[in-house]
Design a protein around this motif. Structure first.
Motif, mmCIF file in Angstrom:
data_model
loop_
_atom_site.group_PDB
_atom_site.id
_atom_site.type_symbol
_atom_site.label_atom_id
_atom_site.label_comp_id
_atom_site.label_asym_id
_atom_site.label_seq_id
_atom_site.Cartn_x
_atom_site.Cartn_y
_atom_site.Cartn_z
ATOM 1 N N GLY A 43 0.827 -1.209 0.000
ATOM 2 C CA GLY A 43 0.000 0.000 0.000
ATOM 3 C C GLY A 43 0.858 1.254 0.000
ATOM 4 O O GLY A 43 1.848 1.331 0.732
ATOM 5 N N TYR A 44 0.455 2.216 -0.791
ATOM 6 C CA TYR A 44 1.224 3.455 -0.941
ATOM 7 C C TYR A 44 1.535 4.117 0.395
ATOM 8 O O TYR A 44 2.669 4.482 0.679
ATOM 9 C CB TYR A 44 0.450 4.427 -1.825
ATOM 10 C CG TYR A 44 1.126 5.759 -2.022
ATOM 11 C CD1 TYR A 44 2.273 5.854 -2.793
ATOM 12 C CD2 TYR A 44 0.616 6.918 -1.439
ATOM 13 C CE1 TYR A 44 2.906 7.071 -2.984
ATOM 14 C CE2 TYR A 44 1.236 8.137 -1.628
ATOM 15 C CZ TYR A 44 2.377 8.213 -2.394
ATOM 16 O OH TYR A 44 2.999 9.417 -2.568
ATOM 17 N N ALA A 45 0.523 4.264 1.211
ATOM 18 C CA ALA A 45 0.711 4.965 2.485
ATOM 19 C C ALA A 45 1.676 4.241 3.407
ATOM 20 O O ALA A 45 2.447 4.872 4.136
ATOM 21 C CB ALA A 45 -0.627 5.167 3.178
ATOM 22 N N ALA A 46 1.625 2.929 3.360
ATOM 23 C CA ALA A 46 2.454 2.156 4.281
ATOM 24 C C ALA A 46 3.893 2.019 3.807
ATOM 25 O O ALA A 46 4.775 1.654 4.577
ATOM 26 C CB ALA A 46 1.839 0.778 4.478
ATOM 27 N N VAL A 47 4.106 2.342 2.554
ATOM 28 C CA VAL A 47 5.466 2.199 2.019
ATOM 29 C C VAL A 47 6.319 3.416 2.355
ATOM 30 O O VAL A 47 5.859 4.547 2.309
ATOM 31 C CB VAL A 47 5.433 1.999 0.496
ATOM 32 C CG1 VAL A 47 6.827 2.145 -0.102
ATOM 33 C CG2 VAL A 47 4.870 0.627 0.175
ATOM 34 N N THR A 48 7.536 3.129 2.696
ATOM 35 C CA THR A 48 8.482 4.147 3.090
ATOM 36 C C THR A 48 9.520 4.368 1.999
ATOM 37 O O THR A 48 9.957 3.402 1.362
ATOM 38 C CB THR A 48 9.199 3.672 4.369
ATOM 39 O OG1 THR A 48 8.297 3.788 5.440
ATOM 40 C CG2 THR A 48 10.434 4.461 4.641
ATOM 41 N N VAL A 49 9.897 5.601 1.812
ATOM 42 C CA VAL A 49 10.920 5.867 0.811
ATOM 43 C C VAL A 49 12.191 5.104 1.165
ATOM 44 O O VAL A 49 12.849 4.526 0.300
ATOM 45 C CB VAL A 49 11.224 7.372 0.711
ATOM 46 C CG1 VAL A 49 12.396 7.614 -0.213
ATOM 47 C CG2 VAL A 49 10.007 8.116 0.208
ATOM 48 N N ARG A 50 12.480 5.098 2.426
ATOM 49 C CA ARG A 50 13.637 4.322 2.877
ATOM 50 C C ARG A 50 13.475 2.854 2.544
ATOM 51 O O ARG A 50 14.430 2.160 2.210
ATOM 52 C CB ARG A 50 13.796 4.482 4.383
ATOM 53 C CG ARG A 50 14.442 5.763 4.799
ATOM 54 C CD ARG A 50 14.484 5.807 6.343
ATOM 55 N NE ARG A 50 15.810 6.032 6.852
ATOM 56 C CZ ARG A 50 16.297 7.235 7.158
ATOM 57 N NH1 ARG A 50 15.549 8.295 6.981
ATOM 58 N NH2 ARG A 50 17.513 7.368 7.624
ATOM 59 N N GLY A 51 12.242 2.385 2.670
ATOM 60 C CA GLY A 51 11.965 0.993 2.365
ATOM 61 C C GLY A 51 12.235 0.690 0.903
ATOM 62 O O GLY A 51 12.844 -0.324 0.566
ATOM 63 N N ILE A 52 11.794 1.592 0.062
ATOM 64 C CA ILE A 52 12.026 1.424 -1.367
ATOM 65 C C ILE A 52 13.527 1.407 -1.638
ATOM 66 O O ILE A 52 14.035 0.579 -2.393
ATOM 67 C CB ILE A 52 11.377 2.564 -2.171
ATOM 68 C CG1 ILE A 52 9.863 2.547 -1.970
ATOM 69 C CG2 ILE A 52 11.717 2.442 -3.651
ATOM 70 C CD1 ILE A 52 9.154 3.753 -2.567
ATOM 71 N N ALA A 53 14.212 2.334 -0.995
ATOM 72 C CA ALA A 53 15.654 2.420 -1.184
ATOM 73 C C ALA A 53 16.317 1.113 -0.761
ATOM 74 O O ALA A 53 17.148 0.559 -1.487
ATOM 75 C CB ALA A 53 16.215 3.586 -0.384
ATOM 76 N N ALA A 54 15.926 0.637 0.390
ATOM 77 C CA ALA A 54 16.507 -0.601 0.909
ATOM 78 C C ALA A 54 16.253 -1.746 -0.064
ATOM 79 O O ALA A 54 17.157 -2.515 -0.390
ATOM 80 C CB ALA A 54 15.914 -0.915 2.275
ATOM 81 N N GLU A 55 15.023 -1.832 -0.521
ATOM 82 C CA GLU A 55 14.640 -2.887 -1.451
ATOM 83 C C GLU A 55 15.480 -2.823 -2.726
ATOM 84 O O GLU A 55 15.806 -3.841 -3.335
ATOM 85 C CB GLU A 55 13.149 -2.719 -1.801
ATOM 86 C CG GLU A 55 12.599 -3.736 -2.752
ATOM 87 C CD GLU A 55 12.292 -5.068 -2.064
ATOM 88 O OE1 GLU A 55 12.315 -5.094 -0.820
ATOM 89 O OE2 GLU A 55 12.054 -6.060 -2.770
ATOM 90 N N THR A 56 15.794 -1.602 -3.122
ATOM 91 C CA THR A 56 16.557 -1.407 -4.351
ATOM 92 C C THR A 56 18.056 -1.572 -4.107
ATOM 93 O O THR A 56 18.843 -1.657 -5.048
ATOM 94 C CB THR A 56 16.289 0.005 -4.920
ATOM 95 O OG1 THR A 56 14.900 0.297 -4.810
ATOM 96 C CG2 THR A 56 16.689 0.086 -6.373
ATOM 97 N N GLY A 57 18.425 -1.518 -2.833
ATOM 98 C CA GLY A 57 19.833 -1.609 -2.523
ATOM 99 C C GLY A 57 20.535 -0.273 -2.629
ATOM 100 O O GLY A 57 21.733 -0.184 -2.868
#
Lengths: 224, 224, 224, 224
Positions: A43-57
């Motif tokens: 979900g958009y609201a629950a997603v964190t920019v940091r989380g995206i970054a982490a996922e992307t490495g």
DNA sequence: GATGAATGAGTATTCATTCAT
DNA sequence: TATGAATGAATACTCATTCAT
């Protein structure tokens, strides 16, 4: 002379792809892929920019070097998703009639890819309600898609002589709505028809446009 | 994972209505009304408990005396909205045929009440994706509604002898999906058909269930 | 505590000018010029190294090839500004008496150059409060300037026999303070006297040192 | 009916003091005191809202329940500081002549209280350069203070017949500038005159307004 | 010398929720 | 029941700085 290129990151991310280092483009693509997954799943609201970054490495800063922010990322994720969706069908498009293609869409509607796309769109819709900028961008992207699809149906109508009196834009929008609406129901925990059932119903609707008189003119005795 | 799950003694707000002083009930109703408006207009995420309190003329603490939290408020808002939706049609239900009733739903689909309801459901769907507790509750509420509607269609099928071979649950779900899906498109800034157009298409679909052979069995030569 | 203190081999930027290729020197000068403008106009904290780079037509990395960092840039901007200030008056220095020169400073106090210098010093002062290294360097630069000016006043005192009993360093510092203080007021949005008014008051102060007995000795009956 | 009182925290903090629970007022005062200390000692930019909260023994959220934000806190700190400054002198005000009072200000200029106030103003000035809202509010507060002081000097001029031809606003502003300017120099690590020296110089300036002809009219032969 | 992609620490601000009164 | 002061966790976004090319 002014090499503001670094200071004001391209950020017209709307159409980019060109004017980007291969390296930068790869990063961009990777980020979008991660973001799409996360937005769709968590979900958009629950997603964190940091989380995206982490996922992307990557580090969170890297996201901002490529996208204006979380909202921009959502828009780009949708754009990519739509583009990919279109690129996925072609194989069978030529060989079947439009109604069959429409029905086919529902047949594959439970594929991971389609589901992800539908979930993403759902999140995007809600985000758009609050963020005008997001709404405007998505509106452009999606309207264009509906327009294309409408054109296809209009051509089909002309060629097959079917669907007299039926507005092709309305029909197209309705077909898209069914797909999206099932996504909503699904999110709400309501059972949705199997792909086969949906597909059959849609095909039936399309077929009915061929045979029956346009309902509009004589709704009362339509069946007589 | 389930957030609002802790059972507080004084409210099992799920089914309440009984066991409340008239005054408390009035307050409860007022809060739900405010919350519904705000959730539908501004979006669940953007709405503040304090905002709801202010709108209702209460303090934020007062909300928590009646509801478990923001999520619970959303669930109750949906419940109230659904209940109200059902209570709105009856007048004409007996006099028309089911297809006409289905079509009618779309005719009034642009009414403020219906729009609010649709928006609320959209917000609820997205919230449900993140909050399991919300999802479970909404699932129960909405599944029941679909069941009711399905029963009505099944009865119609039996009585009219129409729609042989068509799964009534699938049909019902599809009809609901269309409505919700248009809400999604609308939120995305995509043009949706006029109530008349939607209504006509739906009527046509329903009519087609009478005449044509079930598509399922012979999709290839359906129109021959 | 001292941040920019680590001595990098290639720049002891404090006194440079020698040991630099003409090209490098030109770049350095351009950067300082941009930095000075930005610091003075937008404020040290609000200015970005990338912003300076962009303004100069360089990449941010290029800045770090020439300066230790943002703080170092501020120090060098102040140094350059001070140097330039001194180089600006000479023309008339010989022809007028010191009091007139002092007064003159205020006459031109609204010139763009002077204003920029004053604003820069204000930003520097605040930065120095937090960064010991900056403070130490600025202290050296500015103390030297006050010393020079004090020497001039001391010489004037000796030559004219004026200002008996008045500490020339105190007087000089006070004159500088007036200028800087007006910069503070100006930043605070408080009206400051016109150059003419300031100038007149300063001249009057200076004149009073000639005629009147040193106030110090008889403060109580000073006005009798 | 609308008790938006909680939802929209008073936040007109500009003039408040009334309309505040004793408890709330106490909190507010405590926060301002902490903030003033921290801003003055560590610098506005370096101070953290969390730091202020910690210093006050509150959570950061509590700060935002009382102030609009960090900037608002700065403005209120200045307002309180100014108010306190004024309340500090009265004792001796009636008994001395204005020039002596002016000089007195510099005598106490090294007191902890005055230094804190001066440092705070310096930070405020720099913050005001970037933040228009801060600037506007500070402008109002400080302009009023200068106006009051100007009025006092104007009255003195009228009563003593001194300072013919001298603009009292200019004089007042200049006196304030000296104080602030010394704060700047001090921050820059430049030696400032002792309170006695400053005081003596200021007294001398004031005295000179009594005796000497207004400089304005005959600047050219002033020294003859 | 220069580039610009990437880092990652740092922070103001919001808001659901609690609880003493 | 209601209040509203206080909590404190959570997060988007910025930017000085580094370094492989």
């Amino acid at each position: 002379m002014t090499r503001a290129s670094e200071a004001l990151p391209h950020h017209s991310s709307s159409y980019d792809g060109r004017r980007l280092t291969p390296k930068a483009l790869a990063t961009r693509t990777r980020i979008i892929e991660s973001a799409t997954d996360l937005f769709a799943n968590d979900g958009y609201a629950a997603v964190t920019v940091r989380g995206i970054a982490a996922e992307t490495g990557l580090s969170s800063g890297a996201i901002y070097a490529t996208f204006r922010g979380k909202a921009d990322l959502l828009v780009e994720a949708v754009r990519a998703s739509i583009t990919e969706d279109l690129a996925t069908l072609p194989a069978s498009i030529v060989k079947k009639t439009l109604p069959e293609i429409d029905a086919y869409q529902f047949t594959i509607s439970s594929s991971a890819r389609r589901q992800r796309s539908r979930k993403l769109l759902l999140e995007a819709a809600v985000a758009a309600r609050t963020d005008d900028d997001v709404r405007d961008q998505l509106s452009t992207i999606l309207q264009a898609r509906v327009d294309d699809w409408t054109a296809a149906h209009t051509e089909w109508k002309r060629a097959s002589g079917a669907a007299r009196g039926t507005d092709m834009r309305a029909l197209t929008t309705l077909l898209v709505s069914i797909d999206l609406g099932m996504g909503v129901l699904s999110a709400l925990g309501v059972e949705t028809p199997s792909p086969q059932q949906s597909s059959a119903l849609v095909l039936q609707l399309m077929e009915s446009l061929n045979t029956s008189e346009p309902v509009r003119r004589a709704p009362k005795r339509a069946r007589s």
